[in-house]
Design a protein around this motif. Structure first.
Motif, short mmCIF file in Angstrom:
data_model
loop_
_atom_site.label_atom_id
_atom_site.label_comp_id
_atom_site.label_asym_id
_atom_site.label_seq_id
_atom_site.Cartn_x
_atom_site.Cartn_y
_atom_site.Cartn_z
N GLU A 1 4.44 -2.81 3.31
CA GLU A 1 4.70 -4.01 2.51
C GLU A 1 3.85 -5.17 3.02
O GLU A 1 3.77 -5.39 4.24
N THR B 1 2.20 -9.41 1.95
CA THR B 1 2.35 -10.64 1.17
C THR B 1 0.97 -11.20 0.88
O THR B 1 0.35 -11.81 1.76
N PRO B 2 0.42 -10.95 -0.32
CA PRO B 2 -0.95 -11.42 -0.63
C PRO B 2 -1.02 -12.95 -0.59
O PRO B 2 -0.23 -13.64 -1.24
N LEU B 3 -1.97 -13.47 0.17
CA LEU B 3 -2.14 -14.91 0.35
C LEU B 3 -3.28 -15.48 -0.47
O LEU B 3 -3.20 -16.61 -0.97
N GLY B 4 -4.39 -14.74 -0.58
CA GLY B 4 -5.54 -15.26 -1.32
C GLY B 4 -6.78 -14.44 -1.04
O GLY B 4 -6.74 -13.46 -0.29
N LEU C 1 -15.73 -6.68 -4.67
CA LEU C 1 -14.74 -6.64 -5.75
C LEU C 1 -13.42 -7.26 -5.31
O LEU C 1 -12.68 -7.79 -6.14
N ALA C 2 -13.10 -7.16 -4.03
CA ALA C 2 -11.86 -7.76 -3.51
C ALA C 2 -11.98 -7.93 -2.01
O ALA C 2 -12.58 -7.09 -1.31
N TYR C 3 -11.39 -9.03 -1.54
CA TYR C 3 -11.22 -9.28 -0.09
C TYR C 3 -9.96 -10.13 0.01
O TYR C 3 -10.01 -11.35 0.14
N VAL C 4 -8.83 -9.46 -0.11
CA VAL C 4 -7.54 -10.15 -0.22
C VAL C 4 -6.86 -10.16 1.15
O VAL C 4 -6.67 -9.11 1.76
N VAL C 5 -6.49 -11.34 1.59
CA VAL C 5 -5.82 -11.53 2.88
C VAL C 5 -4.31 -11.51 2.65
O VAL C 5 -3.82 -12.17 1.74
N ASN C 6 -3.60 -10.75 3.50
CA ASN C 6 -2.16 -10.56 3.34
C ASN C 6 -1.42 -10.82 4.65
O ASN C 6 -1.81 -10.28 5.69
N ALA C 7 -0.33 -11.58 4.57
CA ALA C 7 0.63 -11.63 5.68
C ALA C 7 1.50 -10.37 5.61
O ALA C 7 1.44 -9.59 4.67
N THR C 8 2.32 -10.18 6.66
CA THR C 8 3.16 -8.99 6.75
C THR C 8 4.60 -9.41 6.98
O THR C 8 4.89 -10.10 7.96
N TYR D 1 0.88 -1.17 0.00
CA TYR D 1 0.00 0.00 0.00
C TYR D 1 0.92 1.22 0.00
O TYR D 1 1.75 1.37 0.90
N ALA E 1 -12.96 -14.86 3.55
CA ALA E 1 -12.84 -14.41 2.15
C ALA E 1 -13.67 -15.28 1.22
O ALA E 1 -14.28 -14.78 0.26
N ASP E 2 -13.70 -16.59 1.48
CA ASP E 2 -14.52 -17.49 0.66
C ASP E 2 -15.99 -17.07 0.73
O ASP E 2 -16.71 -17.11 -0.28
N LEU F 1 -9.03 -16.21 5.51
CA LEU F 1 -9.21 -16.83 4.19
C LEU F 1 -10.55 -17.55 4.11
O LEU F 1 -11.18 -17.57 3.04
N PRO G 1 -10.91 -13.26 -2.93
CA PRO G 1 -11.44 -12.72 -4.17
C PRO G 1 -10.78 -11.39 -4.50
O PRO G 1 -10.51 -10.58 -3.62
N GLY G 2 -10.53 -11.17 -5.79
CA GLY G 2 -9.93 -9.93 -6.25
C GLY G 2 -8.46 -10.06 -6.52
O GLY G 2 -7.84 -9.12 -7.04
N ALA H 1 -16.59 -13.61 -1.10
CA ALA H 1 -16.58 -13.71 -2.56
C ALA H 1 -17.98 -13.89 -3.13
O ALA H 1 -18.24 -13.53 -4.28
N TRP I 1 -3.16 -8.08 7.15
CA TRP I 1 -3.91 -7.00 6.51
C TRP I 1 -4.95 -7.60 5.55
O TRP I 1 -4.67 -8.59 4.88
N VAL I 2 -6.11 -6.98 5.46
CA VAL I 2 -7.09 -7.33 4.44
C VAL I 2 -7.32 -6.12 3.55
O VAL I 2 -7.50 -5.00 4.03
N THR I 3 -7.26 -6.36 2.23
CA THR I 3 -7.56 -5.33 1.24
C THR I 3 -8.98 -5.56 0.75
O THR I 3 -9.26 -6.54 0.07
#
Lengths: 109, 109
Positions: A95, A97-100, B41-48, A10, B31-32, B28, A102-103, B35, B56-58
């Motif tokens: 910074e 790390t996208p894991l998974g 439009l997006a629900y992306v799970v991220n490690a840091t 971001y 997120a399922d 995650l 939708p989108g 969806a 973080w979730v986008t």
């Protein structure tokens, strides 16, 4: 590469006073260019409610090498020169790390 | 609705010590579910990187009403109850307004 970890960030940018719309426009032109770069999963330009001079970019890349290759090109080629000219300070980065979810193109939901 | 403004947010969550992987897994599963919600439009799970307990979730939604409808359901329905049980504090939110760029479904690149 199946074994390479996706990378994302971001990016928070603050425009010169009153130039937030111009900054967003310059970044949307960069986004058009990034869409054509190998490994670019997302380069979404966002305005910020109640902070008209602040613009965020949501980046997602298939791997670190793709991200570095796209962002280390000559700034004139990507249009980033126009962006830098509108900033009050260097961008701030978070910074991730996208894991998974939708989108995220190419990942299971 | 063509006239409704898209909404997005970056959500920062801190897991109980050592529970970051469990938190990401619970998200995650959320997120399922997200969806399948209208307007997601997006629900992306991220490690840091370097912060194993931070996730973080986008999120990106087609409009505020869709976002509110999906997130205000019973927390058991979406799986958010499992997420809340793993947090050390309420999440932090950065609200944004997605304008365009690659990776944003339904928008020109």
């Amino acid at each position: 590469m199946e074994t390479s970890e996706r990378v994302g960030r971001y990016v928070r940018m603050v425009a010169l006073e009153g130039q937030g719309t111009e900054l967003a426009g310059a970044l949307l032109r960069v986004a058009d260019d990034m869409a054509a770069q190998p490994g670019c999963l997302a380069y979404v330009v966002n305005a910020t409610p109640d902070e008209p001079d602040v613009v965020w970019v949501t980046e997602m890349w298939s791997d670190a090498a793709s991200s570095e290759a796209a962002l280390s090109r000559d700034i004139g080629e990507s249009g980033l020169g126009d962006v830098l000219a509108l900033l009050t300070a260097p961008p701030d980065y978070i910074e991730v790390t996208p894991l998974g979810g939708p989108g995220l193109a190419g990942l299971p939901g």
